[in-house]
Motif scaffolding. Sequence first.
Motif, PDB file in Angstrom:
ATOM      1  N   GLN A  85       0.771  -1.041  -0.066  1.00 27.69           N
ATOM      2  CA  GLN A  85      -0.059   0.006   0.074  1.00 27.69           C
ATOM      3  C   GLN A  85       0.780   1.349   0.023  1.00 27.69           C
ATOM      4  OE1 GLN A  85      -2.720   0.278   3.419  1.00 27.69           O
ATOM      5  NE2 GLN A  85      -3.772   2.212   2.365  1.00 27.69           N
ATOM      6  N   ASP A 109      -2.188   6.477   2.597  1.00 28.23           N
ATOM      7  CA  ASP A 109      -3.112   7.697   2.639  1.00 28.23           C
ATOM      8  C   ASP A 109      -2.955   8.548   3.778  1.00 28.23           C
ATOM      9  OD1 ASP A 109      -4.282   6.521   0.334  1.00 28.23           O
ATOM     10  OD2 ASP A 109      -5.859   5.476   1.317  1.00 28.23           O
ATOM     11  N   ASP A 159      -3.000  13.243   4.600  1.00 33.17           N
ATOM     12  CA  ASP A 159      -2.660  12.584   3.448  1.00 33.17           C
ATOM     13  C   ASP A 159      -1.174  12.819   3.044  1.00 33.17           C
ATOM     14  OD1 ASP A 159      -2.678  11.908   0.320  1.00 33.17           O
ATOM     15  OD2 ASP A 159      -4.208  10.883   1.137  1.00 33.17           O
ATOM     16  N   THR A 189       0.532  11.768   0.297  1.00 36.38           N
ATOM     17  CA  THR A 189       1.013  12.250  -0.980  1.00 36.38           C
ATOM     18  C   THR A 189       0.440  13.649  -1.612  1.00 36.38           C
ATOM     19  OG1 THR A 189       1.043   9.839  -1.747  1.00 36.38           O
ATOM     20  CG2 THR A 189       0.937  11.552  -3.535  1.00 36.38           C
ATOM     21  N   ARG A 218      -2.749   3.955  -5.246  1.00 33.14           N
ATOM     22  CA  ARG A 218      -3.560   3.942  -4.127  1.00 33.14           C
ATOM     23  C   ARG A 218      -4.548   2.704  -4.215  1.00 33.14           C
ATOM     24  NH1 ARG A 218      -4.100   8.928  -0.913  1.00 33.14           N
ATOM     25  NH2 ARG A 218      -3.034  10.537  -2.077  1.00 33.14           N
ATOM     26  N   HIS A 239      -7.591   2.230  -3.538  1.00 35.74           N
ATOM     27  CA  HIS A 239      -9.005   2.458  -4.111  1.00 35.74           C
ATOM     28  C   HIS A 239      -8.747   2.688  -5.648  1.00 35.74           C
ATOM     29  CE1 HIS A 239      -7.966   6.885  -4.159  1.00 35.74           C
ATOM     30  NE2 HIS A 239      -8.871   6.889  -4.918  1.00 35.74           N
ATOM     31  N   LEU A 280      -7.967  13.310  -2.774  1.00 37.01           N
ATOM     32  CA  LEU A 280      -8.022  12.499  -1.447  1.00 37.01           C
ATOM     33  C   LEU A 280      -8.732  11.382  -1.637  1.00 37.01           C
ATOM     34  CD1 LEU A 280      -8.348  15.726   1.027  1.00 37.01           C
ATOM     35  CD2 LEU A 280      -6.399  14.260   0.679  1.00 37.01           C
ATOM     36  N   PRO A 281      -8.544  10.271  -1.170  1.00 37.59           N
ATOM     37  CA  PRO A 281      -9.245   9.160  -1.332  1.00 37.59           C
ATOM     38  C   PRO A 281     -10.511   9.202  -0.704  1.00 37.59           C
ATOM     39  CG  PRO A 281      -7.824   8.791   0.455  1.00 37.59           C
ATOM     40  CD  PRO A 281      -7.416  10.048   0.037  1.00 37.59           C
TER      41      PRO A 281
END
Length: 505
Positions: free
Chosen positions: A272, A275, A377, A379, A449, A451, A491-492
Amino acid sequence: MSLTSNTPLNWTHRLNQLGPSFFTRLHPTPVAAPRWAMRNTALLHSLGWPMDLLSDTHLAAFAGNALLPGSDPLATVYSGHQFGVWAGQLGDGRALWLGEAQSLQGPQEIQLKGAGPTPYSRRGDGRAVLRSSIREYLCSEAMHGLGIPTSRALCLVASPEPVRREAWETAAIVTRVAPSFLRFGHVEHFAARQDLQSLQTLADHVIAHHLPECQARAARWGGNTYAALLDVVQERTASLMAQWQAVGFCHGVMNTDNMSLLGLTIDYGPFQFMDGFDPGHICNHSDTQGRYAYARQPNIAYWNLYALAQALMPLIGDEDLTEQVLEGYKTLFPRLLGDAMRAKLGLTGELAKEEQREQDWSLVEDLLQLLASERVDYTVFWRRLSHAMAQDDGAWQFAQVHWQGVSDLLLDRPRLLAWLARYQTRAGSALPKALGEQMLRTNPKFVLRNHLAEIAIRQATQGDDSEIATLQDLLHSPFDEHPGFESYAQLPPDWAGQLEISCSS
């Protein structure tokens, strides 16, 4: 099993010259109704291999339903420590080595992952599922785009053949390419068996064909070439760990059998890109003890290097010398990580002074503590900070609109402003615009990411592979802006936090 039409790969097959104690020759197991899910023509071109290698003519070969002419398929044997416990004999349980071929980048080994059972499958089916294969395909290419050493993905073949994991899924085969897939576990295997002749044969092979710099490095260690081998491996491993940590990458299963002797990122499973920044983040749902949490990765790498050193001890022949070599990691890794983090701040100058290094690391550490306190977050923060710097006219006025994207990420804005003031002092006469432009080449806009991979997986299970192609294009150049694809860098969504990735992923 029929052969495909001729393809002019220049095979070299140096690994299979080691002898039968290192591998078992066998053919892949065919799958039903294979189809192309993805073909990496950019990699094919960079290797200088014929473009028709990925034509429909060779689909059967990359599905494991036929053989490329001149290939010599085999599965290698290795052992290793898994989650800190000696697991004994392991091996290529679902990977099949097709051979080694010359390329514009030097000899490259080709592997099929998911091509059926081998003698080392340990009652497993030897298959990979489409879900995990998409993740491996995309992440290996994402790491390459970030400039992090990695195996590469040449193509991905999907099949409707059912495979049982937590639920029924469908099969896939990903073709992996690397200069070598040799691992710490290969060395451990022969050391554990006290097969010193094979141990030396393997070490000599690695030195002669993959790490020839060991010959010159041996002078540093009194002419001991095997101590030099350990030194080169620890150096490459330290560099890899620094790059992982700097980009917020979690591997998830840093067993010794998943550690490359060449310092490559290999065996993408429950990985992963973080995030929200959390040093204690555990990306692998199977890692119930948090052994491979993000902040522990560098120390686990050292633990693995120690296991490798013990395996090489019969060849090195000097315990004190071996410990001296390993001490290098403790010095080198912090230095490399410090350099990587300073580069994320655009502070690439004046790095020779140790006092300045320590001051810069204090600046970095305080920022990371700030990000961790609010799970900012990772990144997005670094990219927005880079953009704010690049748009600053030199006034360092943090209330200006282009800084709003940074400050909006945190609740404790006074703490952020205090840190930014320290950052400004450190930058001295350097213009923020110049620093920001450098930062934009260091802090990616796009990472894989969970998701994003999940969306691609869901579409691919319905026969739509377009999202895999879109992600591949973005991840091949993650520092570019790619107008029109801003949603991939946002943002996720809330549901992303519910995704769980395990060792079966």
